[in-house]
Motif scaffolding. Structure first.
Motif, PDB file in Angstrom:
ATOM      1  N   LEU A   1       7.579  27.775 -12.343  1.00 26.45           N
ATOM      2  CA  LEU A   1       6.655  28.953 -13.148  1.00 26.45           C
ATOM      3  C   LEU A   1       4.784  28.701 -13.120  1.00 26.45           C
ATOM      4  O   LEU A   1       4.715  29.507 -12.640  1.00 26.45           O
ATOM      5  CB  LEU A   1       7.042  29.438 -14.344  1.00 26.45           C
ATOM      6  N   SER A   2       4.714  27.209 -13.044  1.00 26.08           N
ATOM      7  CA  SER A   2       3.622  26.986 -12.821  1.00 26.08           C
ATOM      8  C   SER A   2       2.890  27.058 -11.463  1.00 26.08           C
ATOM      9  O   SER A   2       1.668  27.097 -11.056  1.00 26.08           O
ATOM     10  CB  SER A   2       3.223  25.479 -13.512  1.00 26.08           C
TER      11      SER A   2
ATOM     12  N   ASN B   1      -1.199  32.104 -18.840  1.00 22.56           N
ATOM     13  CA  ASN B   1       0.313  31.582 -18.635  1.00 22.56           C
ATOM     14  C   ASN B   1       0.679  29.973 -18.356  1.00 22.56           C
ATOM     15  O   ASN B   1       0.947  28.926 -18.548  1.00 22.56           O
ATOM     16  CB  ASN B   1       1.141  32.743 -17.476  1.00 22.56           C
ATOM     17  N   LEU B   2      -0.431  29.575 -17.422  1.00 26.87           N
ATOM     18  CA  LEU B   2      -1.145  28.471 -16.784  1.00 26.87           C
ATOM     19  C   LEU B   2      -0.821  26.976 -17.550  1.00 26.87           C
ATOM     20  O   LEU B   2      -0.701  26.937 -18.157  1.00 26.87           O
ATOM     21  CB  LEU B   2      -1.398  28.548 -15.704  1.00 26.87           C
ATOM     22  N   GLN B   3      -2.377  27.476 -18.891  1.00 30.50           N
ATOM     23  CA  GLN B   3      -2.594  27.353 -20.038  1.00 30.50           C
ATOM     24  C   GLN B   3      -1.118  26.853 -21.234  1.00 30.50           C
ATOM     25  O   GLN B   3      -0.554  25.794 -21.740  1.00 30.50           O
ATOM     26  CB  GLN B   3      -3.276  27.691 -21.079  1.00 30.50           C
TER      27      GLN B   3
ATOM     28  N   CYS C   1       8.239  31.536 -21.843  1.00 33.40           N
ATOM     29  CA  CYS C   1       7.100  30.611 -22.433  1.00 33.40           C
ATOM     30  C   CYS C   1       6.890  30.775 -24.479  1.00 33.40           C
ATOM     31  O   CYS C   1       6.928  29.830 -24.550  1.00 33.40           O
ATOM     32  CB  CYS C   1       5.673  30.774 -22.026  1.00 33.40           C
ATOM     33  N   ASP C   2       7.310  31.944 -24.650  1.00 36.69           N
ATOM     34  CA  ASP C   2       7.435  32.393 -25.878  1.00 36.69           C
ATOM     35  C   ASP C   2       8.564  32.186 -26.413  1.00 36.69           C
ATOM     36  O   ASP C   2       8.599  31.149 -27.652  1.00 36.69           O
ATOM     37  CB  ASP C   2       6.967  33.973 -26.153  1.00 36.69           C
TER      38      ASP C   2
ATOM     39  N   LEU D   1       3.523  23.033 -22.455  1.00 37.89           N
ATOM     40  CA  LEU D   1       4.894  23.132 -22.369  1.00 37.89           C
ATOM     41  C   LEU D   1       6.006  21.513 -21.821  1.00 37.89           C
ATOM     42  O   LEU D   1       6.190  21.261 -22.093  1.00 37.89           O
ATOM     43  CB  LEU D   1       6.163  23.829 -21.907  1.00 37.89           C
ATOM     44  N   ALA D   2       4.862  21.659 -20.458  1.00 36.29           N
ATOM     45  CA  ALA D   2       5.322  20.257 -19.408  1.00 36.29           C
ATOM     46  C   ALA D   2       4.840  19.040 -20.586  1.00 36.29           C
ATOM     47  O   ALA D   2       5.241  17.594 -20.307  1.00 36.29           O
ATOM     48  CB  ALA D   2       4.301  20.188 -18.234  1.00 36.29           C
TER      49      ALA D   2
END
Length: 697
Positions: free
Chosen positions: A200-201, A209-211, A131-132, A216-217
């Protein structure tokens, strides 16, 4: 949701207290593990649900059920207390490092604190890194490509598709069959990123991470949603325009369908991200060995050889193929065979419990018979109980032969200077110097000595020196032109000073640029194009051998009087010594290439075919910016494309007020030969009738 952690080949007892797992949760995790392709392989299975405990096998990773998760970590001796959170955090660091090397990923972990390593599982750490990196890449802009479209419009857009116009709209001239290209973000790479985010969600359990994944979605909302089996991985092309997305593409392969892991899902079961440690250790060591021998006369091949042990008498069918983990060749001959084993051994290799197994010794003897290698090595991971330091633990000679078998270990817990330590184990005295294992010390820095700056005796700053040399080398400027440009910027230097800087620092700057280019071209090793052309030097015909990558970037050039096997072999060795080994070598039908590649043991990497080598054919033609200023006609082509260094160090120089004939004369290029010697001016006959003086760099 409870999360559990266990080391490989260790057990997690059933129970309700700390360090235990309830029996019903253990059964659910074991059911998820059974869906993995690694299940049911004996000692290399995933989990074994015993009567009173849940035992891990030789597969590491994360197994997640609906209401619990289990993390299996490798047994690596790290400087921390056994069973502590610090130990688990250090092991996760080593495992992520091994994954980055084995999968050729560039993973930055600088933003992760020690607490993150200790309290987050391996899966959450990898998701956070992904994500980063994806956030940083999206901020710089999503990749876009031109996509071909065919539509029927009322106005012309692009070009007119005449066959479709006359077959479909012959009776309706108000509609035009248009064919055009549109710059779009809905491409294969972005679709893969969107599918990875959705995948990944479903796997992540961490709120942060979910947020992050939901944000990103939202960015990828306009990208088409495609199921994983329908993704077009072959349409993704990583070039210089989207080089920053290479690591993200590799991580997407890791999460979705990379060979080291398997993802299984089902109703009420869960997901698993697993890695077989023996395969991971083999690929990790192989890539480090190849990296340690770059720039030498040795050629490294992973999973090569593939010789057969037996041949059927009736039909000649060959059976029992051998696949050594690492083959090291020199001059086409195998000089070293390395086989990796992910298991702990004792100090005595003949120990019946922890020693080297007879099957491993028989396997190495088969390698010695088929590949005629004078040196064989069984490489194991090092641990504290073995005693001493890493390196060669035992050395034996095969009875009746002059072949030596070494039992060596490497400490994967020490990530510093591991490439240099492996080189010392393979080609050194067999043991790693203890001073290398001390912090801040290595083979490149001696005690009491520091590397001195090459600008230490100059009053002018290094930035100004680099600017002056770059202006003189890169652009068609004279020494006095550079002096005037620096004067306009408030820098007072003489043109003779610029000449001195050029002669002293030019080779050093070229070496730095060449080193950066070689390190940055690791992703360009998948396909190289080779070709040769005729040139005349001082009236004598020579052959110019050239190699470019799949983007047309010049890798190497070489001049010889012949184009036989000897010249091709010398050119290929010089090319592979500097840039490593590619996956494919595209050549023409010249037989010298095949003979040279066979001598190097890379004949299966040669690709020949019609229209396959157009990339280098176009590269032979210099661009307009590389043409010399010749009488205003541009007929004299400067031979800059044959430079062995970077294009910044091959240029022409013109003088104001010179005659047209003088404009065809170029000054010699700076002395940037790889050996450090000076370039020698030679005569080259250009396309026009004038004879100009150029210099090969």
């Amino acid at each position: 949701m409870p999360a559990y952690s266990v080391l490989e080949y260790k057990s997690l007892p059933h129970g309700e207290g700390p360090g235990c797992i309830p029996a019903h949760l253990a059964s659910r995790l074991a059911a998820v593990a059974q869906k993995s392709s690694f299940a049911g392989r004996g000692e290399s299975g995933v989990l074994e649900d015993q009567r009173h405990a849940l035992r891990a096998r030789g597969v590491v990773g994360v197994i997640a059920a609906d209401d619990c998760s289990l993390e299996v970590l490798p047994k690596i001796d790290v400087p921390a207390a056994d069973g502590s959170a610090e130990e688990r955090g250090e092991i996760r660091k080593r495992l992520v490092h091994m994954l980055a090397v084995a999968l050729d990923l560039k993973i930055e972990t600088g933003r992760l604190t020690d607490l993150d390593w200790q309290h987050e599982t391996l899966l959450e750490i990898l998701i956070r890194i992904f994500c980063d990196k994806l956030t940083e890449a999206v901020r710089r802009g999503m990749p876009r490509r031109y996509i071909a479209h065919e539509e029927d419009l009322s106005t012309l857009r692009g070009t007119l598709d005449l066959p479709r116009q006359f077959t479909h709209h012959a009776a309706n001239p108000s509609r035009l069959a248009c064919r055009f290209d549109e710059l779009s973000e809905d491409i294969a790479l972005n679709r893969i990123m969107k599918v990875t985010i959705a995948h990944l969600s479903r796997m992540s359990r961490r709120v942060a991470n979910l947020q992050w994944l939901r944000e990103l979605a939202f960015v990828y909302a306009d990208i088409a949603t495609v199921p994983v089996p329908a993704l077009r991985w072959d349409e993704v092309v990583i070039d210089r325009t989207n080089r920053a997305w290479q690591a993200l593409f590799g991580m997407a392969q890791l999460f979705l369908h990379k060979r080291y892991q398997t993802t299984s899902a089902g109703s009420g079961h869960g997901t698993a991200l697993l890695f077989e440690m023996k395969t991971l250790f083999e690929e990790y060591v192989g890539r480090l060995v190849a990296r340690s021998l770059e720039g030498t006369e040795f050629y490294v091949r992973l999973q090569g050889g593939r010789e057969y042990c037996l041949t059927a008498i009736n039909d000649g069918r060959r059976v029992f193929q051998t696949k050594p983990d690492i083959l090291i060749r020199r001059d086409g001959q195998v000089v070293h065979v390395i086989d990796t084993k992910w298991k702990r051994i004792s100090s005595r290799i003949d120990d019946p419990k922890q020693g080297v197994s007879q099957a491993d010794v028989y396997q190495m003897m088969a390698y010695a018979h088929h590949y005629k290698a004078p040196k064989l090595t069984l490489l194991y991971p090092h641990y504290r109980g073995l005693g001493g330091t890493e390196g060669v633990q035992s050395r034996f000679r095969i009875t009746g032969q002059e072949t030596f078998l070494e039992i060596a270990t490497v400490d994967v817990a020490l990530m510093e200077d591991i490439v240099l330590r492996l080189r010392e184990i393979i080609h050194g005295n067999g043991s790693v110097r203890r001073s290398w294992l001390e912090p801040g010390r290595g083979p490149t820095t001696l005690r009491g000595m520091t590397q001195r700056s090459p600008f230490r005796y100059f009053k002018t700053s290094p930035e100004v020196i680099r600017l002056a040399v770059m202006l003189y080398i890169r652009f068609p400027l004279s020494l006095r032109n550079v002096e005037d440009l620096l004067h306009e910027r408030g820098i007072e230097v003489s043109h003779e000073t610029v000449r001195f800087w050029w002669q002293r620092f030019g080779p050093m700057f070229a070496t730095e640029i060449r080193r950066k280019r070689v390190s940055g071209m690791r992703s360009s090793r998948w396909r190289w194009h080779l070709d040769e052309v005729f040139v005349k030097i001082n009236g004598v015909q020579h052959y110019l051998w050239r190699a470019v990558d799949h983007e047309g970037e010049v890798l190497e050039a070489f001049v010889s009087k012949r184009r036989d096997k000897k010249a091709a072999l010398k050119f290929l060795r010089k090319l592979m010594k500097r840039h490593g080994q590619p996956e494919e070598l595209v050549t023409d039908g010249l037989r010298s290439y095949g003979a040279a590649l066979k001598a190097l043991g890379a004949e299966n990497r040669q690709v020949t075919g019609r229209w396959e080598n157009y990339r280098i054919e176009n590269s032979h033609q210099p661009s307009e910016g590389e043409r010399g200023q010749c009488c205003g006609s541009g007929a004299c082509e400067v031979f800059r494309s044959s430079s062995l260094s970077t294009p910044q160090f091959a240029t022409t120089s013109t003088r104001i007020g010179a005659s047209p004939a003088a404009l065809c004369t170029s000054r010699p290029a700076p002395p940037l030969l790889p050996s450090g010697g000076r370039s020698v001016p030679v005569k080259i006959e250009p396309a026009c009738r004038k004879r100009d003086e150029f210099a090969f760099v």
